[in-house]
Design a protein around this motif. Sequence first.
Motif, PDB file in Angstrom:
ATOM      1  N   SER A   1       0.816  -1.225   0.000  1.00  0.00           N
ATOM      2  CA  SER A   1       0.000   0.000   0.000  1.00  0.00           C
ATOM      3  C   SER A   1       0.846   1.270   0.000  1.00  0.00           C
ATOM      4  N   ASP A   2       2.166   1.131   0.067  1.00  0.00           N
ATOM      5  CA  ASP A   2       3.051   2.299   0.129  1.00  0.00           C
ATOM      6  C   ASP A   2       3.402   2.785  -1.275  1.00  0.00           C
ATOM      7  N   LEU A   3       3.217   4.078  -1.509  1.00  0.00           N
ATOM      8  CA  LEU A   3       3.549   4.668  -2.801  1.00  0.00           C
ATOM      9  C   LEU A   3       5.054   4.901  -2.883  1.00  0.00           C
ATOM     10  N   VAL A   4       5.700   4.266  -3.859  1.00  0.00           N
ATOM     11  CA  VAL A   4       7.144   4.388  -4.054  1.00  0.00           C
ATOM     12  C   VAL A   4       7.462   5.495  -5.053  1.00  0.00           C
ATOM     13  N   ALA A   5       6.707   5.542  -6.148  1.00  0.00           N
ATOM     14  CA  ALA A   5       6.946   6.544  -7.188  1.00  0.00           C
ATOM     15  C   ALA A   5       5.676   6.709  -8.004  1.00  0.00           C
ATOM     16  N   GLU A   6       5.556   7.848  -8.650  1.00  0.00           N
ATOM     17  CA  GLU A   6       4.441   8.065  -9.565  1.00  0.00           C
ATOM     18  C   GLU A   6       4.932   8.858 -10.765  1.00  0.00           C
ATOM     19  N   GLY A   7       4.387   8.533 -11.926  1.00  0.00           N
ATOM     20  CA  GLY A   7       4.822   9.177 -13.151  1.00  0.00           C
ATOM     21  C   GLY A   7       3.657   9.627 -13.997  1.00  0.00           C
ATOM     22  N   ARG A   8       3.960  10.530 -14.919  1.00  0.00           N
ATOM     23  CA  ARG A   8       2.945  11.020 -15.849  1.00  0.00           C
ATOM     24  C   ARG A   8       3.623  11.380 -17.162  1.00  0.00           C
ATOM     25  N   CYS A   9       2.877  11.327 -18.238  1.00  0.00           N
ATOM     26  CA  CYS A   9       3.394  11.766 -19.530  1.00  0.00           C
ATOM     27  C   CYS A   9       3.647  13.268 -19.473  1.00  0.00           C
ATOM     28  N   ASP A  10       4.808  13.681 -19.955  1.00  0.00           N
ATOM     29  CA  ASP A  10       5.145  15.102 -19.892  1.00  0.00           C
ATOM     30  C   ASP A  10       6.251  15.383 -20.898  1.00  0.00           C
ATOM     31  N   PRO A  11       6.059  16.333 -21.803  1.00  0.00           N
ATOM     32  CA  PRO A  11       7.122  16.659 -22.765  1.00  0.00           C
ATOM     33  C   PRO A  11       8.320  17.290 -22.065  1.00  0.00           C
ATOM     34  N   VAL A  12       9.501  16.951 -22.528  1.00  0.00           N
ATOM     35  CA  VAL A  12      10.741  17.468 -21.947  1.00  0.00           C
ATOM     36  C   VAL A  12      11.368  18.398 -22.974  1.00  0.00           C
ATOM     37  N   GLU A  13      11.273  19.692 -22.711  1.00  0.00           N
ATOM     38  CA  GLU A  13      11.715  20.685 -23.688  1.00  0.00           C
ATOM     39  C   GLU A  13      12.655  21.689 -23.038  1.00  0.00           C
ATOM     40  N   PHE A  14      13.882  21.728 -23.492  1.00  0.00           N
ATOM     41  CA  PHE A  14      14.837  22.765 -23.108  1.00  0.00           C
ATOM     42  C   PHE A  14      15.982  22.739 -24.113  1.00  0.00           C
ATOM     43  N   ASP A  15      16.692  23.849 -24.186  1.00  0.00           N
ATOM     44  CA  ASP A  15      17.789  23.965 -25.141  1.00  0.00           C
ATOM     45  C   ASP A  15      19.037  23.266 -24.613  1.00  0.00           C
ATOM     46  N   ILE A  16      19.794  22.679 -25.520  1.00  0.00           N
ATOM     47  CA  ILE A  16      21.067  22.042 -25.190  1.00  0.00           C
ATOM     48  C   ILE A  16      22.175  23.031 -25.560  1.00  0.00           C
ATOM     49  N   PRO A  17      22.901  23.579 -24.584  1.00  0.00           N
ATOM     50  CA  PRO A  17      23.840  24.666 -24.900  1.00  0.00           C
ATOM     51  C   PRO A  17      25.153  24.230 -25.537  1.00  0.00           C
ATOM     52  N   PHE A  18      25.521  22.955 -25.412  1.00  0.00           N
ATOM     53  CA  PHE A  18      26.809  22.519 -25.952  1.00  0.00           C
ATOM     54  C   PHE A  18      26.826  20.998 -26.041  1.00  0.00           C
ATOM     55  N   CYS A  19      27.775  20.489 -26.796  1.00  0.00           N
ATOM     56  CA  CYS A  19      27.955  19.043 -26.945  1.00  0.00           C
ATOM     57  C   CYS A  19      29.448  18.743 -26.842  1.00  0.00           C
ATOM     58  N   PRO A  20      29.913  18.194 -25.728  1.00  0.00           N
ATOM     59  CA  PRO A  20      31.343  17.899 -25.595  1.00  0.00           C
ATOM     60  C   PRO A  20      31.766  16.773 -26.541  1.00  0.00           C
ATOM     61  N   SER A  21      33.008  16.799 -26.923  1.00  0.00           N
ATOM     62  CA  SER A  21      33.562  15.676 -27.674  1.00  0.00           C
ATOM     63  C   SER A  21      33.865  14.533 -26.704  1.00  0.00           C
TER      64      SER A  21
END
Length: 239
Positions: A65-85
Amino acid sequence: MTTQVIIDRRFCGPPNSGNGGYVCGLVGGLLASEAEVTLRRPPPLDTALDAEIIDNNRVRLLDRSDLVAEGRCDPVEFDIPFCPSFEQARLASESYSGYDRHFYPTCFVCGPARTPGDGLRVFAGPMPKRKAVAAPWIPDPSLADRTGRVKAEFLWAVLDCPGYFAVNTDRHRHMLLGQMAAAVHHRPRPAERCVVAAWQSGSQGRKHFASSALFSETGRLLGKARTTWIALEPPDATF
C-alpha cells in the motif's frame, strides 16, 4: 492495468534502495518516450512491486500500500547549450570528485567501487571554462534488449547522476534525486562511444535543479533530462 516490477540489487543507488534514475526509467518507460517521475520513498530492492497504469498517461509504483513513485506523460523541452567531444568528456572525468569522496561508492551509475561490466561507471567531472560536468560512456552488452539496443531505463540512469555532480559544487553536500523528467530519442548499441553532460539550471531552498544530455560520439542527441535534487538535512543524513 497492473504489472509487476522488481528492482534487482545490481541496480542500487544507496546500498539498500534502487538508483533513482534507473527506477524513474522503469516507471517512465511504462508510459511513453517522454515522462516525468517523482520518487516518494526509497525504492526497495529485490521486492515485487505493483505498477498501476492509469488511462495510459499516469502510473503509480506501489510496495503493497506504500507509494514508491508516480509518473505522468510530460514533454521534456529545453535547449542544449553545448555538446562535448568524447575526448573532452574523457579529460573531464579524470577530475571526477567521486574518486576522492563518494556517499554511495557502490552506486550502479556513478560508484567507483563498481567494476566494468557491472556498474555503468559514469564519472562526470568538471569541464574547463564551463559550469558543467561531462563523462564518456560505453554501454556494456548486458544492457541491451532483444533488438540489440540499450534499454531505455539505462539511458535514464546515465542522465541521472551527472546532474548531482553539476549541482553539488561544494562536493560535500548530500543530496538525493526527488524528481526526473526524461526524453529518450535514440537508443545506442553496446560498445558505441557516448558522451553525457550536465549543468545546473537553478535552485530553490533545499531543491537544486539540473539538466543533462546524452550524445553519440558524432554529436547525435540520444536523450535529455531534467532532475530535481533534494539536499538532506542534516548534511550527512542517509536513508
